[in-house]
Design an enzyme around this catalytic site. Structure first.
Site, PDB file in Angstrom:
ATOM      1  N   ASP A 107      -4.101  -7.478   5.398  1.00  0.00           N
ATOM      2  CA  ASP A 107      -3.939  -6.039   5.544  1.00  0.00           C
ATOM      3  C   ASP A 107      -2.456  -5.736   5.324  1.00  0.00           C
ATOM      4  O   ASP A 107      -1.610  -6.626   5.454  1.00  0.00           O
ATOM      5  CB  ASP A 107      -4.388  -5.627   6.954  1.00  0.00           C
ATOM      6  CG  ASP A 107      -4.157  -4.156   7.232  1.00  0.00           C
ATOM      7  OD1 ASP A 107      -4.493  -3.317   6.374  1.00  0.00           O
ATOM      8  OD2 ASP A 107      -3.639  -3.839   8.325  1.00  0.00           O
ATOM      9  N   ASP A 114      -0.523  -2.286   6.241  1.00  0.00           N
ATOM     10  CA  ASP A 114       0.158  -1.475   7.243  1.00  0.00           C
ATOM     11  C   ASP A 114       0.078  -2.112   8.624  1.00  0.00           C
ATOM     12  O   ASP A 114      -1.007  -2.441   9.120  1.00  0.00           O
ATOM     13  CB  ASP A 114      -0.445  -0.079   7.297  1.00  0.00           C
ATOM     14  CG  ASP A 114      -0.318   0.649   5.962  1.00  0.00           C
ATOM     15  OD1 ASP A 114       0.422   0.166   5.096  1.00  0.00           O
ATOM     16  OD2 ASP A 114      -0.964   1.699   5.795  1.00  0.00           O
TER      17      ASP A 114
END
Length: 265
Positions: A10, A12
């Site tokens: 991922d 963020d």
């Protein structure tokens, strides 16, 4: 038989310490795309995102906000702004621990793939800057060179897991021997899709799942200037300087607003 392996990250709050899309709000204002009021709204959204986590309700609000915000934007202008301010905006936000992991996975012969709910216009250049082999990201609908405000592909929750499985089928990744990293409970399906899931600075719900399943929990705490780790091309100064100009003012506005809300509560 699938023989290759990959590491899925991922973006963020896993590789970088903020929302990658919202981090560009000052740059978008400098480029004439949004107003100062919209910048303040973006800054507040960033504040809520960082403090409150990213559950399904929060992510839905973020999706609606960004879709409405970018409706009518010229795609070429967005690409130019991201290219000109990328290193200045993102470079200081990258977790040193994430850079180490990316390097370790590459040395082990694994492909590094960023899987992000943020838009491809932002995720693609960030992935290239970090040396990722591929990215999976949200794609906004484009008509006549402008964003309509609608979404063609939303890389979120179970959709991320589906994208990982499809990629594994196409390129021969053995998911049982692959790795995944995320901070949010909304990415639980992505983590469950691989044999080596890791929770990074997890929110409350993801931590609970990680503990129950005996997944490793990693704490990333050192944002580092990426150019101190890898050689980066010089950032273009045209919009970068403008993007920094109001950062202190935006931060001050958030704190003032928070104090006022606290006094009125």
């Amino acid at each position: 038989m699938a023989t290759r392996t990959a590491a899925f990250f991922d973006l963020d709050k896993t590789i970088i310490a903020k929302s990658s899309t919202l981090a560009f709000s000052r740059s978008f204002q400098a480029g004439g795309l949004i107003s100062r009021r919209a910048v303040l709204r973006s800054a507040y959204a960033q504040f809520v995102y960082l403090v409150g986590g990213a559950d399904h309700d929060q992510m839905e609000k973020m999706r609606q906000f960004m879709s409405q915000l970018c409706a009518g934007w010229d795609v070429a202008t967005v690409n130019q702004i991201v290219a000109e301010t990328l290193h200045h905006i993102v470079d200081p936000l990258v977790y040193d621990e994430a850079v180490n992991l990316i390097e370790e996975h590459h040395l082990a012969g694994r492909e590094v793939i960023i899987v992000s709910t943020s838009g491809s216009e932002v995720v693609g250049p960030i992935g290239e800057m970090l040396g990722a082999d591929r990215v999976i990201a949200t794609r906004m609908q484009i008509v006549d060179g402008r964003y309509t405000g609608e979404i063609d592909y939303y890389a979120y929750a179970e959709t991320k897991a589906e994208a990982i499985r499809e990629l594994a089928d196409r390129h021969g990744f053995d998911l049982a021997r692959s790795y995944a990293y995320s901070d949010s409970v909304t990415d639980a399906p992505m983590l469950e899709a691989v044999g080596h899931p890791h929770a990074v600075n997890p929110d409350k719900e993801l931590r609970r799942i990680a503990v129950a399943n005996e997944w490793p929990v990693l704490l990333f705490a050192k944002p580092v200037a990426l150019r101190s780790r890898v050689r980066l091309p010089p950032a273009r100064p045209t919009l970068a300087a403008l993007a920094v100009g109001g950062a202190v003012a935006v931060g001050g506005a958030i704190l003032v607003g928070a104090k006022r809300r606290g006094q009125s509560a």
